[in-house]
Write an enzyme that holds these catalytic residues in place. Structure first.
Site, PDB file in Angstrom:
ATOM      1  N   GLU A   1       4.478  -0.077   1.553  1.00 50.49           N
ATOM      2  CA  GLU A   1       4.569  -0.473   0.105  1.00 50.49           C
ATOM      3  C   GLU A   1       4.499  -1.887  -0.198  1.00 50.49           C
ATOM      4  OE1 GLU A   1       7.913   1.199  -1.901  1.00 50.49           O
ATOM      5  OE2 GLU A   1       7.925   3.037  -0.748  1.00 50.49           O
TER       6      GLU A   1
ATOM      7  N   GLU B   1       0.778  -1.103   0.085  1.00 49.38           N
ATOM      8  CA  GLU B   1      -0.052  -0.087   0.070  1.00 49.38           C
ATOM      9  C   GLU B   1       0.822   1.244   0.028  1.00 49.38           C
ATOM     10  OE1 GLU B   1       0.604   1.619   2.969  1.00 49.38           O
ATOM     11  OE2 GLU B   1       1.780   0.095   3.669  1.00 49.38           O
TER      12      GLU B   1
END
Length: 355
Positions: free
Chosen positions: A317, A174
């Site tokens: 991430e 994310e």
């Protein structure tokens, strides 16, 4: 498929395949259980695939990129423009997770599911549910119920699409300024806890910033009263589009009967929402690491999973999930390695209840 159809189609992992994988491990020429949690994860994956003979050679990490209106409350150190900058780096394959994924042999599939600023690049999937991101949940709903369902189904369809391309191990990622705030709000509801217990400093808040973050969550929960038994209600009131997409990715992985690696707090919160929607989806989750956020252990305990590593990681991430992929590859090489018969040595036998 509708969300209800997706949930109805998900089946639990196969216990017979798990048992067969346990037998295979017991025949591998090494001390019993000596690879610890790595062995447990291989056994669990066998149950997911429905066979003890499987591969995780084709890997993909899916970072969902979205913005959160609650940043207007001063709950972050940086602004929403940073989401677009990092998403652009992902699209160009220069971000942290992309560099790590190259080493791990995984493809990166970044998704714009609700960023404030669009990134015009072919390297990012354009699946934006609402340009501008969610509403400021201190003053309004984060999103409508229909938007929440749309975002969840987006995650499901991406999982199905990648599986159709041969991917057999998914990882959650994310990027979204403010998403530790939405995750803490969601977990406060799901775990029946308090914002103070669930809320951390994210990317590095000051003491005053942390107080604002806790206050924002307290205010939102008092205003909207999300139903702890309704995952979509929670998402729509205090969640984020990235959380919804990740929730859908977990459901999609379960639907396709492939494992999905959790990353940090945000992905774990999303996974808990998926399990709330469909308890059987929990059979397909693997925990990569322990988040440095205060809610790290409580959410993993609620999911019933153990982290492979504890390294104090908090980058996001999908970096934590990608970091353990080589460890799983190493476990698989041993799992398919020489047996006691191959080595012409006597097999180990269990000497205690620990084995």
């Amino acid at each position: 498929m509708t969300l209800q159809e997706v949930v109805a189609a998900i089946r639990p992992a196969d216990p017979a395949a798990r048992k067969q994988a346990e037998i295979q491990w017991s025949n591998v020429g090494k001390p019993l259980g000596s690879l610890g949690l790595l062995e447990d994860m291989v056994v669990r994956m066998a149950g997911m695939f429905g066979t003890a003979d499987f591969s995780i050679a084709n890997k993909a990490v899916v970072p969902f990129c979205a913005d959160n209106g609650v940043v207007a409350e001063g709950v972050t150190q940086s602004g929403q423009e940073v989401t677009a900058v990092v998403a652009g780096n992902m699209a160009r394959r220069t971000s942290s997770v992309c560099r790590m994924a190259k080493v791990a042999g995984a493809q990166v599939y970044p998704v714009d599911i609700g960023m404030a600023y669009a990134v015009d690049h072919p390297g990012i999937a354009q699946k934006c549910v609402r340009r501008g991101g969610t509403g400021n949940f201190v003053k309004e709903l984060a999103m409508t119920r229909a938007e929440a369902e749309q975002a969840v189904l987006t995650g499901v369809e991406i999982a199905r699409e990648l599986h159709g391309q041969g991917v057999n191990l998914l990882a959650m990622g994310e990027m979204g300024i403010g998403n530790t705030t939405t995750s803490a709000a969601v977990l406060t509801v799901l775990l029946g806890s308090t914002p103070r217990e669930m809320t951390g400093r994210g990317a590095g808040l000051s003491d005053e910033g942390l107080k604002r973050k806790v206050k924002a969550i307290e205010t939102a929960l008092a205003l909207h009263q999300p139903d702890p038994e309704d995952a979509i209600d929670i998402l729509s009131k205090v969640g984020g589009f990235d959380l919804a997409g990740l929730c859908g990715l977990a459901l999609g992985a379960a639907l396709c009967r492939i494992p999905v690696l959790l990353d940090g707090l945000i992905s774990c919160a999303a996974a808990l929402l998926a399990v709330k929607l469909c308890p059987a989806a929990g059979d397909y989750l693997l925990a990569s690491h322990l988040s440095a956020e205060p809610a790290g252990w409580p959410v993993l305990n609620a999911l019933g999973v153990k982290p492979l590593v504890q390294a104090g990681m908090r980058l996001g991430e999908g970096t934590g999930a990608v970091a353990v992929m080589p460890m799983l590859d190493m476990a698989m090489v041993v799992y398919h390695g020489d047996t006691f018969d191959d080595l012409q040595i006597e097999a180990y036998t269990p000497q205690s209840e620990d084995f």
